[in-house]
Design a protein around this motif. Sequence first.
Motif, PDB file in Angstrom:
ATOM      1  N   ASP A 289     -49.169 -25.967  46.548  1.00  0.00           N
ATOM      2  CA  ASP A 289     -50.569 -25.642  46.808  1.00  0.00           C
ATOM      3  C   ASP A 289     -50.648 -24.333  47.595  1.00  0.00           C
ATOM      4  O   ASP A 289     -49.611 -23.721  47.905  1.00  0.00           O
ATOM      5  CB  ASP A 289     -51.286 -26.821  47.491  1.00  0.00           C
ATOM      6  N   PRO A 290     -51.847 -23.830  47.926  1.00  0.00           N
ATOM      7  CA  PRO A 290     -51.949 -22.508  48.567  1.00  0.00           C
ATOM      8  C   PRO A 290     -51.219 -22.374  49.903  1.00  0.00           C
ATOM      9  O   PRO A 290     -51.003 -21.248  50.362  1.00  0.00           O
ATOM     10  CB  PRO A 290     -53.466 -22.326  48.738  1.00  0.00           C
ATOM     11  N   GLU A 291     -50.840 -23.480  50.538  1.00  0.00           N
ATOM     12  CA  GLU A 291     -50.071 -23.376  51.779  1.00  0.00           C
ATOM     13  C   GLU A 291     -48.635 -23.853  51.606  1.00  0.00           C
ATOM     14  O   GLU A 291     -47.929 -24.107  52.583  1.00  0.00           O
ATOM     15  CB  GLU A 291     -50.780 -24.120  52.908  1.00  0.00           C
ATOM     16  N   GLY A 292     -48.191 -23.982  50.365  1.00  0.00           N
ATOM     17  CA  GLY A 292     -46.781 -24.253  50.109  1.00  0.00           C
ATOM     18  C   GLY A 292     -46.384 -25.702  49.992  1.00  0.00           C
ATOM     19  O   GLY A 292     -45.183 -26.003  49.884  1.00  0.00           O
ATOM     20  N   ASN A 293     -47.348 -26.620  50.001  1.00  0.00           N
ATOM     21  CA  ASN A 293     -47.010 -28.039  49.848  1.00  0.00           C
ATOM     22  C   ASN A 293     -46.697 -28.347  48.386  1.00  0.00           C
ATOM     23  O   ASN A 293     -47.538 -28.174  47.508  1.00  0.00           O
ATOM     24  CB  ASN A 293     -48.182 -28.906  50.328  1.00  0.00           C
ATOM     25  N   GLU A 294     -45.468 -28.811  48.144  1.00  0.00           N
ATOM     26  CA  GLU A 294     -45.013 -29.030  46.784  1.00  0.00           C
ATOM     27  C   GLU A 294     -45.715 -30.237  46.142  1.00  0.00           C
ATOM     28  O   GLU A 294     -46.040 -31.206  46.818  1.00  0.00           O
ATOM     29  CB  GLU A 294     -43.501 -29.270  46.764  1.00  0.00           C
ATOM     30  N   PHE A 295     -45.899 -30.161  44.835  1.00  0.00           N
ATOM     31  CA  PHE A 295     -46.375 -31.296  44.048  1.00  0.00           C
ATOM     32  C   PHE A 295     -45.909 -31.114  42.617  1.00  0.00           C
ATOM     33  O   PHE A 295     -45.430 -30.032  42.240  1.00  0.00           O
ATOM     34  CB  PHE A 295     -47.902 -31.439  44.125  1.00  0.00           C
ATOM     35  N   CYS A 296     -45.995 -32.174  41.824  1.00  0.00           N
ATOM     36  CA  CYS A 296     -45.520 -32.123  40.436  1.00  0.00           C
ATOM     37  C   CYS A 296     -46.656 -32.456  39.476  1.00  0.00           C
ATOM     38  O   CYS A 296     -47.471 -33.336  39.750  1.00  0.00           O
ATOM     39  CB  CYS A 296     -44.386 -33.122  40.212  1.00  0.00           C
ATOM     40  N   VAL A 297     -46.686 -31.740  38.370  1.00  0.00           N
ATOM     41  CA  VAL A 297     -47.558 -32.082  37.253  1.00  0.00           C
ATOM     42  C   VAL A 297     -46.662 -32.725  36.196  1.00  0.00           C
ATOM     43  O   VAL A 297     -45.830 -32.050  35.579  1.00  0.00           O
ATOM     44  CB  VAL A 297     -48.275 -30.848  36.687  1.00  0.00           C
ATOM     45  N   LEU A 298     -46.795 -34.018  36.023  1.00  0.00           N
ATOM     46  CA  LEU A 298     -45.889 -34.760  35.156  1.00  0.00           C
ATOM     47  C   LEU A 298     -46.224 -34.578  33.688  1.00  0.00           C
ATOM     48  O   LEU A 298     -47.392 -34.369  33.320  1.00  0.00           O
ATOM     49  CB  LEU A 298     -45.945 -36.248  35.498  1.00  0.00           C
ATOM     50  N   GLU A 299     -45.215 -34.692  32.861  1.00  0.00           N
ATOM     51  CA  GLU A 299     -45.439 -34.840  31.433  1.00  0.00           C
ATOM     52  C   GLU A 299     -46.070 -36.208  31.182  1.00  0.00           C
ATOM     53  O   GLU A 299     -46.017 -37.083  32.057  1.00  0.00           O
ATOM     54  CB  GLU A 299     -44.113 -34.697  30.671  1.00  0.00           C
ATOM     55  N   PRO A 300     -46.714 -36.416  30.030  1.00  0.00           N
ATOM     56  CA  PRO A 300     -47.363 -37.712  29.785  1.00  0.00           C
ATOM     57  C   PRO A 300     -46.359 -38.865  29.873  1.00  0.00           C
ATOM     58  O   PRO A 300     -45.278 -38.805  29.286  1.00  0.00           O
ATOM     59  CB  PRO A 300     -47.904 -37.568  28.358  1.00  0.00           C
ATOM     60  N   ARG A 301     -46.725 -39.885  30.648  1.00  0.00           N
ATOM     61  CA  ARG A 301     -45.882 -41.078  30.769  1.00  0.00           C
ATOM     62  C   ARG A 301     -46.782 -42.311  30.657  1.00  0.00           C
ATOM     63  O   ARG A 301     -47.818 -42.398  31.326  1.00  0.00           O
ATOM     64  CB  ARG A 301     -45.134 -41.103  32.101  1.00  0.00           C
TER      65      ARG A 301
END
Length: 248
Positions: A114-126
């Motif tokens: 995010d804009p302050e560097g907090n990681e996150f994942c956008v998953l493939e469809p599951r």
Amino acid sequence: MALRPVMVNIKARDHSAVGRFWAEALGWNATGGGSGVTTYVGPAGDFVWPDPVYVCVDVVTVPEPKTTAKNRVHLDLATTSAAHQAELVARLRDLGATPADVGQGDVPWTVLADPEGNEFCVLEPREKYRDTGPIAAVVVDCADPRAMARFWDAAMDWTLHEVTDDQATLRSAKGTGPYLEFLRTPGVTTVPDRVHLDLLPYPGDDKAAEVARLRALGATDLDLGQGDVPWTCLADPDGHEFCVLALS
């Protein structure tokens, strides 16, 4: 007695900007808190917090910037198709997200910050996440998923779905909303958590008794310089920060 997770707390230097990002990312609403140092992000429409299923986002101002170390807690976002995943990644990058390398290698999901560097994942469809809403899971890096499963299964009223040496998974007993997942992550850097869970007692339950019960399960008190506040800061057996909120 039991507790329910009601918010993912994200620390940020600019709570308004990060709150707006997450509202746009999730398709939710952002509302400024009365204190002027927090932004609440929750579903649009006739939503009333706390919801029995939704886990909202609370972005809170802190003076310190994020370090270069990877957060030990992050969000996984759900998608419904390959096209949806590509569209969401493109939209998030337009909103200010940046690619993040956490050593993931060649994987079907996309890691962003995010804009302050907090990681996150956008998953493939599951298939597993087809009915979770925009947040597929709150993911926690830990040394021992089995130990974390024992603590969090006893701490909350969610249902334990899976326990192995590498992963433990819980979800609301209602069978909807996001999962809470503990992933074995050897050598994870222990840093102050910029992302953590906030838990809430049910009406009629005693917050002090709930906190005492958590301590008996292995939680420890945590002094973050919070001073005299209505919530209680604790750490789970793996050292992850979490808070028990007071019923309003």
